[in-house]
Design an enzyme around this catalytic site. Structure first.
Site, PDB file in Angstrom:
ATOM      1  CG  HIS A   2     -86.059 117.319  -0.189  1.00  0.00           C
ATOM      2  ND1 HIS A   2     -85.790 116.167  -1.139  1.00  0.00           N
ATOM      3  CD2 HIS A   2     -86.994 117.044   0.788  1.00  0.00           C
ATOM      4  CE1 HIS A   2     -86.618 115.753  -1.392  1.00  0.00           C
ATOM      5  NE2 HIS A   2     -87.803 115.548  -0.216  1.00  0.00           N
ATOM      6  N   GLY A  55     -84.769 115.504 -24.083  1.00  0.00           N
ATOM      7  CA  GLY A  55     -83.900 116.261 -23.769  1.00  0.00           C
ATOM      8  C   GLY A  55     -82.886 115.676 -24.768  1.00  0.00           C
TER       9      GLY A  55
END
Length: 557
Positions: A81, A162
């Site tokens: 994935h 962040g």
């Protein structure tokens, strides 16, 4: 009650100890239910599904992301994935009494905390996206984890939250807000996958290639396929054959059921299938579904049959189950398939029998008490009004008031549900006051915190019965309406609805008055006192008028 879902995807699908640790981090947070854990070894990815009160879901999501950052090393990760982080994606989904804007705000709050406290670059996507190109998750995840070192050097890839650095261990995380995805299959009486695929191509948003009379694909002057748009937005569909069911299905993902609900898609497929000699035998829900989607479906079929929609919500949903054939392949359990029911507390007061509730009420425990009884009275009042309305619908001699009683019945059911919820909220508010009073008080800081928590809890213990008082007045107004137009044979029930609502109003006011002196916030006290007094006066005046009206009509009947 506000409910929000969260479906974080973590880049670990093989190490059960890691999966369990993340699950335990979620379970450690109160007022959140972990509904499903779906690991995949080949994808090396696990999808978690949780739901509950928004603040609790926010905290559980953070704790899960934190645990994943501690246990998952992306530099060693491999799987089928696409992925870019230990926590790859984390979307918030509105379930009930929530707006998408609220979910976006929760996504931003989570992103800020993850970025600041965990040092993980965070990109906002879908409804929370700050850039149009980041709305699509695949654009953010382009190149996956391996592309992050170069993105860390590119100013265009500065994250929303962040540090703009390459976090080798945790990678990057996409946090967003999206609508609830309903996985829904329609069953056909054929084994032919091609027939299912043909129907799927007609309904899906992406559409299908146009063909000429000989079945050849038509292209435009540039050589591109000419596409016939699909019938439904937010609809993805394919046809397949399921060996275990011995039939073909149309497998559908509905990414916004508020625009494209499953029952509308089903009815169109029934029409299209019939034109082709195919029979739709039923349908299948994969996973869970919001209550609103089931209730809307049930009301659709009830209206089509000319029946009242002012029924208890479970009866409405049973109509949906039968009309859509949702129990054709496997049993359809509302308590397991409807997300609000699946996460509901099993020990709530409102789920008790009348006998058990009365027994608990009669013991020496201070809660449940008068506040919960007030809410229960409001629920009983609304239930009686709904009953009188339903006894009037489609009755001879009441043709002129059909539109009115058909509106009153569902309104009364809604008030009933709100009042039932307040039964538990009142007791929960009282218990929160008790918890606050038990906080330590040895230091000045502890004393100050304790006083603050007691004030906050006491305010909530006042706001809940104030809401009950508001609901009681709404119940009175509906009782007034139905007493005047409803079935004469049920006039005594309409009168009882009014009396019960007045009891709820007065009892709720008692519960406001007993706690109000403990509040130090004088502005709050004055506001609540004025609002409660006005609500009670209006309730008493209206109840008196209804009582006179009902008594006079009963005496002269």
């Amino acid at each position: 009650m506000k409910l929000m879902e969260c479906v974080p995807n973590f880049s670990e699908g093989r190490d059960q100890s890691v999966i369990d640790a993340i699950a335990n981090a979620i379970k450690s947070v109160k007022n959140v239910v972990l509904l499903d854990v779906d690991p995949g070894a080949d994808t090396n990815r696990t999808v978690f599904t949780m739901a509950g009160e928004p603040e609790a879901v926010l905290e559980a999501a953070f704790q899960a992301i934190k645990k994943a950052s501690e246990l998952i090393d992306m530099s060693k990760h491999h799987g089928e994935h696409p992925r870019m982080g230990a926590t790859d994606v984390c979307p918030f989904i509105p379930i009930s009494d929530m707006t998408m804007e609220e979910c976006v705000e929760y996504a931003r709050r989570l992103g800020k905390r993850v970025g600041e406290e965990l040092g993980i670059p965070v990109y906002l996507y879908e409804y929370a996206a700050t850039k149009e190109e980041w709305r699509n998750l695949s654009n953010i995840r382009a190149g996956e984890y391996e592309a992050l070192p170069e993105k860390a050097k590119d100013p265009a890839w500065k994250p929303d939250f962040g540090p703009h650095i390459f976090n080798a261990k945790s990678g990057a995380t996409a946090i967003g807000a999206r609508e609830f995805l309903i996985a829904y299959n329609i069953n056909l009486n054929t084994r032919d996958k091609r027939k299912a695929s043909e129907l799927a191509a007609i309904i899906r948003e992406s559409g299908r290639p146009a063909k000429d009379e000989k079945g050849r694909i038509i292209k435009d002057e540039q050589g591109n396929k000419v596409i016939i748009p699909g019938l439904f937005q937010h609809c993805k569909a394919v046809g397949w054959y399921i060996e275990s069911y011995k039939r073909a299905q149309i497998s559908i993902n509905l990414t916004n059921y508020k625009i494209t609900p499953p029952h509308i898609v089903l009815e169109k497929v029934r029409e299209l299938a019939s034109e082709r000699g195919i029979v739709v035998t039923g349908s299948e829900l994969v996973g869970l579904i919001p209550k609103a989607a089931m209730v809307n479906a049930g009301k659709f079929y009830l209206e089509r049959m000319g029946e009242s929609t002012g029924l208890p919500e479970r009866m409405i949903m049973e109509t949906a189950i039968q009309s859509m054939g949702l129990a054709e392949l496997t049993p359809f359990d509302l308590d397991k398939k409807v997300i609000e029911y699946a996460i509901a507390k099993k020990d709530r007061l409102s789920a008790m029998s009348l006998e058990s509730f009365a027994d608990l009420l009669s013991t020496d425990t201070p809660a449940p008490g008068g506040g919960s009884v007030a809410a229960f009275c409001a629920a009983l009042s609304a239930a009686l009004t709904a009953m009188v309305s339903n006894l009037t619908i489609n009755k001879k001699g009441y043709e002129s008031v059909q539109n009115q009683v058909r509106e009153i019945a569902p309104q009364a059911q809604d008030i009933k549900l709100q009042a039932i919820q307040l039964i538990d909220e009142d007791t929960d508010a009282f218990n929160a006051m008790m918890d606050a009073s038990r906080l330590p008080k040895k230091t000045e800081e502890e004393i100050a915190l304790r006083e603050q928590k007691i004030e906050e809890a006491t305010k909530q213990a006042i706001l809940v019965p104030l809401h009950t008082l508001e609901i009681a007045l709404q119940a009175l107004k509906l009782a007034d309406e139905v007493a005047k137009v409803g079935n004469m044979n049920a006039l005594s029930d309409a009168g009882t609805a009014a009396l019960t609502a007045l009891t709820a109003a007065k009892a709720a006011n008692y519960n406001i008055l007993i706690n109000l002196p403990q509040i130090k916030d004088e502005a709050f006290k004055e506001d609540i006192n004025n609002r409660a007094m006005n609500l009670l006066q209006e309730s008493e005046t209206l109840a008196s008028q209804i009582e006179s009206f009902v008594s006079d009509r009963l005496k002269n009947a």
